[in-house]
Every structure is written in structure tokens, then in C-alpha cells.
Design a protein around this motif. Structure first.
Motif, PDB file in Angstrom:
ATOM      1  N   ARG A   1       0.836  -1.207   0.000  1.00  0.00           N
ATOM      2  CA  ARG A   1       0.000   0.000   0.000  1.00  0.00           C
ATOM      3  C   ARG A   1       0.868   1.253   0.000  1.00  0.00           C
ATOM      4  O   ARG A   1       0.527   2.249  -0.644  1.00  0.00           O
ATOM      5  CB  ARG A   1      -0.931   0.009   1.209  1.00  0.00           C
ATOM      6  N   MET A   2       1.992   1.223   0.706  1.00  0.00           N
ATOM      7  CA  MET A   2       2.878   2.383   0.725  1.00  0.00           C
ATOM      8  C   MET A   2       3.431   2.653  -0.671  1.00  0.00           C
ATOM      9  O   MET A   2       3.534   3.813  -1.095  1.00  0.00           O
ATOM     10  CB  MET A   2       4.028   2.147   1.711  1.00  0.00           C
ATOM     11  N   ARG A   3       3.766   1.588  -1.389  1.00  0.00           N
ATOM     12  CA  ARG A   3       4.239   1.767  -2.762  1.00  0.00           C
ATOM     13  C   ARG A   3       3.144   2.368  -3.638  1.00  0.00           C
ATOM     14  O   ARG A   3       3.410   3.223  -4.495  1.00  0.00           O
ATOM     15  CB  ARG A   3       4.710   0.430  -3.339  1.00  0.00           C
ATOM     16  N   GLU A   4       1.915   1.915  -3.438  1.00  0.00           N
ATOM     17  CA  GLU A   4       0.813   2.470  -4.218  1.00  0.00           C
ATOM     18  C   GLU A   4       0.599   3.942  -3.892  1.00  0.00           C
ATOM     19  O   GLU A   4       0.351   4.761  -4.787  1.00  0.00           O
ATOM     20  CB  GLU A   4      -0.458   1.668  -3.939  1.00  0.00           C
ATOM     21  N   LEU A   5       0.695   4.291  -2.606  1.00  0.00           N
ATOM     22  CA  LEU A   5       0.536   5.693  -2.223  1.00  0.00           C
ATOM     23  C   LEU A   5       1.654   6.544  -2.809  1.00  0.00           C
ATOM     24  O   LEU A   5       1.413   7.667  -3.280  1.00  0.00           O
ATOM     25  CB  LEU A   5       0.522   5.817  -0.697  1.00  0.00           C
ATOM     26  N   ASP A   6       2.868   6.013  -2.773  1.00  0.00           N
ATOM     27  CA  ASP A   6       3.985   6.756  -3.365  1.00  0.00           C
ATOM     28  C   ASP A   6       3.778   6.960  -4.859  1.00  0.00           C
ATOM     29  O   ASP A   6       4.109   8.016  -5.406  1.00  0.00           O
ATOM     30  CB  ASP A   6       5.303   6.017  -3.117  1.00  0.00           C
ATOM     31  N   GLN A   7       3.206   5.934  -5.517  1.00  0.00           N
ATOM     32  CA  GLN A   7       2.950   6.061  -6.956  1.00  0.00           C
ATOM     33  C   GLN A   7       1.890   7.127  -7.220  1.00  0.00           C
ATOM     34  O   GLN A   7       2.013   7.908  -8.179  1.00  0.00           O
ATOM     35  CB  GLN A   7       2.498   4.705  -7.509  1.00  0.00           C
ATOM     36  N   VAL A   8       0.862   7.158  -6.377  1.00  0.00           N
ATOM     37  CA  VAL A   8      -0.177   8.180  -6.543  1.00  0.00           C
ATOM     38  C   VAL A   8       0.416   9.570  -6.355  1.00  0.00           C
ATOM     39  O   VAL A   8       0.135  10.497  -7.128  1.00  0.00           O
ATOM     40  CB  VAL A   8      -1.322   7.930  -5.544  1.00  0.00           C
ATOM     41  N   LYS A   9       1.239   9.733  -5.327  1.00  0.00           N
ATOM     42  CA  LYS A   9       1.848  11.037  -5.086  1.00  0.00           C
ATOM     43  C   LYS A   9       2.785  11.423  -6.242  1.00  0.00           C
ATOM     44  O   LYS A   9       2.843  12.590  -6.638  1.00  0.00           O
ATOM     45  CB  LYS A   9       2.627  11.009  -3.771  1.00  0.00           C
ATOM     46  N   LEU A  10       3.509  10.424  -6.762  1.00  0.00           N
ATOM     47  CA  LEU A  10       4.401  10.704  -7.880  1.00  0.00           C
ATOM     48  C   LEU A  10       3.617  11.149  -9.112  1.00  0.00           C
ATOM     49  O   LEU A  10       4.009  12.095  -9.806  1.00  0.00           O
ATOM     50  CB  LEU A  10       5.232   9.464  -8.201  1.00  0.00           C
ATOM     51  N   LEU A  11       2.501  10.480  -9.375  1.00  0.00           N
ATOM     52  CA  LEU A  11       1.677  10.871 -10.512  1.00  0.00           C
ATOM     53  C   LEU A  11       1.095  12.267 -10.327  1.00  0.00           C
ATOM     54  O   LEU A  11       0.982  13.037 -11.292  1.00  0.00           O
ATOM     55  CB  LEU A  11       0.551   9.850 -10.709  1.00  0.00           C
ATOM     56  N   GLU A  12       0.739  12.598  -9.091  1.00  0.00           N
ATOM     57  CA  GLU A  12       0.202  13.932  -8.843  1.00  0.00           C
ATOM     58  C   GLU A  12       1.286  14.992  -9.014  1.00  0.00           C
ATOM     59  O   GLU A  12       1.037  16.072  -9.554  1.00  0.00           O
ATOM     60  CB  GLU A  12      -0.381  14.007  -7.424  1.00  0.00           C
TER      61      GLU A  12
END
Length: 379
Positions: A165-176
Motif C-alpha cells: 500500500r505504501m508503494r501504491e501511495l507513493d505512486q499516486v503522489k508521484l503521478l500527482e
């Protein structure tokens, strides 16, 4: 095999372990009377006083199971291994000591790789000593290993899930961040292109009307061309080699277009007030993106909603956004962690030094609020 062992040994601790909360104190307060009741009511408990004392004495270690997992394991299993010295070799254990499985789980869930390996080794040595000194039958040892393995597996599963989940959150933040970089680049590139064109025009007419600005126009043209080249090279990585769009980014006034996109029977009312004339492009683009995401979420998730209200107001220091719907509060959003859309909204607002919050209204509906500084940058 060696690389696997090395990767496990070098595994760092999970970040941000939960702080000690009231539930930890409640667990300790609950286990103590349970241990006392077992000492009073269990007729076959050997060395009653020593067993109960050891059980109660080790309960407070649960308060440090997340911050000091290896130390807690060493204390707990070291004490239970040495306790038979006070009982003539008899086991001084109670049923209440089943809470030790929490310690095993915490070691794998919150400890580093080397802490987990050392802690599991300590537990293995403690069980082997119990078998050697006939305090634990081989059949019971197999059952003990099965139970401990279950706790270890559970800790590892939750650790892997949290990391995923942390990796997914980091990916979301990176995309933003990527989207924000695109908006900033598109806006700046548009204006810099205009500056370069004007500079070229000035150079073209300088022959008929020579003046001191000719040299400055050359400098402007060179700097503008260099800036565009550098920005395109930088953002090409973010865009994964997609071409740059030199059109202006979204503006606050574009929010009125959201009212024209209601194809699901959900009306969208947009109200814009205050002085919004000198907002930086980054703030205007962020306000539009936040409102767009909030309206999209309302159309997807707000059950039995009939309207969405979008309000944008500005004062001397900040711009405020409020998006609310009148859907059913109990069914608008499922319980649990925030979705990736909301996480991206919070990340975008934070990048510009602002805040973004979302939650159900007391009576009905769901509201998203955001506040961004007019400067468009964190203090």
C-alpha cells in the motif's frame, strides 16, 4: 540462497510504527486480572505464585513491542527460559502467557530484518532448551512451532500488505507531482514562447528604428530559447517522451465548464467570488484539478444525490474551494483508508503550501474543502 538471506538481514524497519495508544494500556490492564484469576481458579497450576508473578511481570513489555521488538523478545523468552531455575526445573507458564504470540507478531511486523532473525533465533533456542530439559514434550514442541509459525506468517503478511500500500501511495503522489509539473511547465512554456516571439519581432524592426533595446532583445531571445530547451528536456522525462503542450493551463474560470458536463442527472452549480485576477497559474490549475476530482467523485459515489455545489472564494492571502453534494452520508464513501483520488488531492494542495480535507457532513452529503495560498508556494 545467500542473496535471499542477505536481503532479509538488510531489511529495514517499517517506517512510522504506531505510537502507544489507549488500546495498549487497555490490553495490559485486561491481561493482569486474567492472570490473577487463572492463578486463583486453575487447580493444576504448578508453582502458582512464581507462575503468576512471571506472567504479570512480563505483561508490561507489550507496551514496547513495536518500538523495541527485539528487546521485548529477549526479555520475554529469556525470562521464561530462566524461570524454571526457581521452580526446580518445572515449567512456570500459564495459559495467559498466550499473549506472547503478540510479541512474536510484533517482531516480524515492526522489527528490522536482523532483529527478526535474531529474535526468531532466541525463540528457537528457548524451545530447544525446553525440549532438552524435558520441560516440553516433542509433540507439544511441534504444536508450539506451528502456532509460532502462524504468528510469524501473520506478521509477515501484514508487513507485506503495508509495504504494498505504501508503494501504491507513493505512486499516486508521484503521478500527482507529475501532473503538477505538467501544468507548471505548460503555463510557463506558453508565456516564455510569447516572450521569445516578441523579442524576435523587436529584432525584426530594430533596423528601421534602432535604439538601445536591440542588445536587450538579443539577450531576451537567447535566454527564452535556452529556458524552453531546458524545460522541454526536463519535463520530457516526466511526460515519458510525450510532446509538450504549449497551450495555457486550466484557469479558475474554466470551472464553469463543470456545470455543463452533467450527463448523469446530477446538476453542478459553480459560484466564483472574490479577487481572482492575479492568481499564479499553478494555483488556478490546482483549484481546477481539485474541483474536477471532487465533482468526479461525487458523480461516481454520491448515491441519491441531486446536486453538487462548487464554491471558490478568495481573500488577500488565500483561495478557498468548497465542493459539496447532497447524497446519502451512510453510503457515499465506504469506510477504510482514503482513496487514491483523495490522496492525490491532498498531495497537490500540500505541494503548493495549502491544505485539503474531505469527509461526510453531519446531516447529509460529502464535502471537500481546500485552501491554497495566493503565492502558490509553501512558506
Amino acid at each position: 540462497m545467500l542473496p535471499l538471506v542477505r536481503s532479509v538481514w538488510d531489511e529495514p524497519r517499517p517506517p512510522n510504527p504506531p505510537v502507544r495508544v489507549w488500546r495498549d494500556w487497555a490490553l495490559v490492564g485486561l491481561l493482569v486480572p486474567i492472570a490473577l484469576l487463572e492463578g486463583v481458579l486453575r487447580p493444576d497450576l504448578p508453582w502458582r505464585v512464581v507462575s503468576v508473578a512471571v506472567t504479570i511481570g512480563l505483561i508490561p513489555t507489550l507496551l514496547w513491542r513495536r518500538s523495541r521488538p527485539l528487546l521485548v523478545v529477549a526479555i520475554v523468552f529469556g525470562t521464561t527460559s530462566l524461570a524454571p531455575l526457581l521452580t526446580g526445573g518445572d515449567s512456570a507458564e500459564t495459559y495467559t502467557m498466550g499473549y506472547l504470540l503478540i510479541v512474536v507478531y510484533a517482531l516480524v511486523r515492526w522489527g528490522s530484518g536482523r532483529e527478526a532473525v535474531i529474535g526468531l533465533t532466541i525463540m528457537l533456542v528457548a524451545v530447544c532448551l525446553s525440549i532438552v530439559f524435558d520441560r516440553l514434550a516433542p509433540a507439544d514442541a511441534v504444536a508450539a512451532f506451528a502456532v509460532v509459525f502462524s504468528a510469524v506468517t501473520l506478521g509477515g503478511a501484514f508487513r507485506y500488505r503495508a509495504r504494498a500500500r505504501m508503494r501504491e501511495l507513493d505512486q499516486v503522489k508521484l503521478l500527482e507531482r507529475e501532473q503538477l509539473a505538467r501544468d507548471l511547465h505548460d503555463t510557463v512554456a506558453h508565456h516564455v514562447s510569447a516572450m521569445a516571439i516578441r523579442a524576435q519581432a523587436g529584432i525584426a524592426i530594430s533596423a528601421s528604428r534602432p535604439n538601445a533595446a536591440t542588445e536587450a532583445l538579443h539577450v531576451i531571445e537567447a535566454e527564452a530559447s535556452r529556458a524552453l530547451a531546458e524545460m522541454r528536456a526536463m519535463v520530457r522525462v516526466l511526460r515519458r517522451d510525450q510532446p509538450a503542450d504549449l497551450a495555457p493551463g486550466r484557469r479558475v474560470t474554466d470551472l464553469r465548464q463543470l456545470a455543463d458536463q452533467g450527463t448523469s442527472g446530477l446538476s453542478v452549480d459553480v459560484d466564483i467570488s472574490g479577487d481572482l485576477g492575479d492568481l499564479p497559474p499553478s494555483v488556478e490549475a490546482a483549484i481546477y484539478r481539485l474541483a474536477q476530482e471532487a465533482v468526479t467523485n461525487a458523480r461516481r459515489h454520491a448515491r441519491h444525490a441531486t446536486r453538487v455545489e462548487v464554491q471558490v472564494t478568495a481573500d488577500d492571502t488565500s483561495v478557498h474551494l468548497r465542493v459539496s453534494d447532497d447524497g446519502d452520508t451512510g453510503s457515499i464513501r465506504p469506510p477504510g483508508p482514503p482513496g487514491y483520488g483523495l490522496i492525490g488531492m491532498v498531495e497537490r494542495a500540500d505541494l503548493l503550501g495549502g491544505t485539503c480535507e474531505a469527509g461526510p457532513d453531519p446531516d447529509r452529503g460529502w464535502t471537500v474543502t481546500a485552501a491554497l495560498p495566493r503565492s502558490g508556494a509553501a512558506e
